[in-house]
Design an enzyme around this catalytic site. Structure first.
Site, PDB file in Angstrom:
ATOM      1  N   VAL A 107      40.035  41.689  38.613  1.00  0.00           N
ATOM      2  CA  VAL A 107      39.459  41.059  39.796  1.00  0.00           C
ATOM      3  C   VAL A 107      40.351  39.880  40.150  1.00  0.00           C
ATOM      4  O   VAL A 107      40.684  39.066  39.293  1.00  0.00           O
ATOM      5  CB  VAL A 107      38.015  40.574  39.546  1.00  0.00           C
ATOM      6  CG1 VAL A 107      37.458  39.898  40.793  1.00  0.00           C
ATOM      7  CG2 VAL A 107      37.133  41.742  39.123  1.00  0.00           C
ATOM      8  N   CYS A 108      40.763  39.808  41.404  1.00  0.00           N
ATOM      9  CA  CYS A 108      41.569  38.687  41.899  1.00  0.00           C
ATOM     10  C   CYS A 108      42.850  38.549  41.066  1.00  0.00           C
ATOM     11  O   CYS A 108      43.574  39.511  40.860  1.00  0.00           O
ATOM     12  CB  CYS A 108      40.724  37.413  41.882  1.00  0.00           C
ATOM     13  SG  CYS A 108      41.429  36.033  42.814  1.00  0.00           S
ATOM     14  N   THR A 109      43.122  37.336  40.551  1.00  0.00           N
ATOM     15  CA  THR A 109      44.365  37.101  39.819  1.00  0.00           C
ATOM     16  C   THR A 109      44.326  37.628  38.391  1.00  0.00           C
ATOM     17  O   THR A 109      45.284  37.424  37.643  1.00  0.00           O
ATOM     18  CB  THR A 109      44.704  35.597  39.817  1.00  0.00           C
ATOM     19  OG1 THR A 109      43.563  34.866  39.357  1.00  0.00           O
ATOM     20  CG2 THR A 109      45.082  35.124  41.207  1.00  0.00           C
ATOM     21  N   THR A 127      45.617  41.858  44.910  1.00  0.00           N
ATOM     22  CA  THR A 127      45.077  40.629  44.355  1.00  0.00           C
ATOM     23  C   THR A 127      44.676  39.754  45.528  1.00  0.00           C
ATOM     24  O   THR A 127      44.748  40.179  46.684  1.00  0.00           O
ATOM     25  CB  THR A 127      46.108  39.930  43.445  1.00  0.00           C
ATOM     26  OG1 THR A 127      45.499  38.813  42.781  1.00  0.00           O
ATOM     27  CG2 THR A 127      47.316  39.431  44.240  1.00  0.00           C
ATOM     28  N   ALA A 160      40.803  42.292  45.321  1.00  0.00           N
ATOM     29  CA  ALA A 160      41.062  40.954  45.841  1.00  0.00           C
ATOM     30  C   ALA A 160      40.091  39.970  45.173  1.00  0.00           C
ATOM     31  O   ALA A 160      39.500  40.280  44.141  1.00  0.00           O
ATOM     32  CB  ALA A 160      40.903  40.948  47.356  1.00  0.00           C
TER      33      ALA A 160
END
Length: 320
Positions: A107-109, A127, A160
């Protein structure tokens, strides 16, 4: 059948990157409860176990990853994930899931952790848009797509930031348990709808971002009445100003003419319908307020650089 989902935490992780998807699996597990119990079992791990501090200061108690079962592995993002040093032990643990044919997700970074371990080499991944350039520069073997809610490349899933993790988890639930359970989970969590992975991280309404409540109300009116004749005169009436004043104010606050804004919002709505459903191109065009499918096609070429059929085909192939 019960599915194990394991969240791997590093210090300074983003709490919502974990708690949002975890809530999806917990809720879905209850929706699809069997005689053996909930359909999902959620575990939170770290290398040594014990409390791991999130970026907002809240600590989450984890168990050693050696004591947890194998299953779908999710790495939440946050400042810590971007800066995390992937130790040999973590690399072995991550690759163990891959070699066992388990799903691996970020998730994300959290994508930086997977990339540092070499798990994204040669794969498409996404991301948070703010960190996509850094991911691509640091890990050139990763095919970074900076403008997607979530992506699946084989058994590797990436998303993202923040709320996109919820969309990712709902997509996994649909894959495991079907669309009905995923839909019931979204309704239980008061999620408006599950965004398809191909949707942009940006929306037209966010991008236009007017300052005044008057113009924001006009944009919301447009989104809620796509099938109406959204003329300048009609929209000026919604704003309670003259057409001339409305044109001047709208352009000053959004940088767009009303006609261009209507076109973008209709295109965004049409794209969501195309990627998420099976309606015909003509039906989608009508639902989004286009006069015909040819008008929608020309708009898609201007806004997205591709015709509607191409975007639908890519979504069905799982490539967006």
């Amino acid at each position: 059948m019960s599915y194990d989902v394991i969240f791997l935490l590093v210090p300074d992780f983003q709490l919502l990157d974990m708690s949002g998807p975890a809530a999806v699996f917990q809720t879905a597990g209850k929706q699809a409860r069997t005689t053996a119990g909930p359909a999902y079992a959620v575990h939170v791990v770290s290398e040594l176990g014990g409390p791991v501090r999130s970026s907002c200061g809240v600590e989450v108690l984890t168990r050693r990853w050696s004591d947890a079962p194998a299953g779908t592995l999710v790495v939440p993002g946050g400042e810590g994930a971007r800066a995390a040093a992937v130790t040999p032990a973590m690399r072995t643990y991550l690759h163990g899931h891959r070699q066992a044919g388990r799903r691996v997700a970020s998730v994300c970074t959290g994508a930086f952790v997977l990339a540092a371990a070499g798990l994204l080499d040669g794969l498409r991944a996404t991301t948070h848009w703010r960190h996509a350039v850094q991911l691509a520069r640091t890990y050139p073997d990763v095919q970074v797509d900076a403008d997607r809610i979530h992506l699946r490349d084989g058994d590797t899933w990436t998303s993202a930031g923040i709320t996109a993790g919820i969309d990712l988890a709902l997509a996994m639930v649909e894959c495991d348990l079907g669309a009905d359970v995923a839909g019931a989970t979204a309704r239980e969590m008061v999620v408006y709808h599950r965004r398809s992975g191909g949707q942009s991280q940006f929306s037209a309404l966010q991008d236009l971002a007017p300052d005044s409540e008057r113009i924001r109300a006009v944009l919301e009116h447009i989104r809620g009445n796509l099938g109406a004749a959204l003329t300048v005169e009609h929209l000026a009436d919604v704003a309670c100003v003259s057409p001339r004043q409305f044109l001047r104010s709208f352009k000053a606050e959004t940088g767009e003419t009303p006609a261009k804004a209507v076109e973008r919002i209709r295109a965004e709505a049409a794209r969501a319908h195309l990627e998420a459903g099976a309606d015909s191109i003509d039906s989608v065009a009508r639902r989004a307020g286009f006069t015909d499918s040819e008008r929608m096609r020309r708009t898609f070429l201007r806004v997205y650089g591709q015709p509607p059929q191409a975007l639908r085909r890519m979504a069905r192939q799982g490539r967006v």
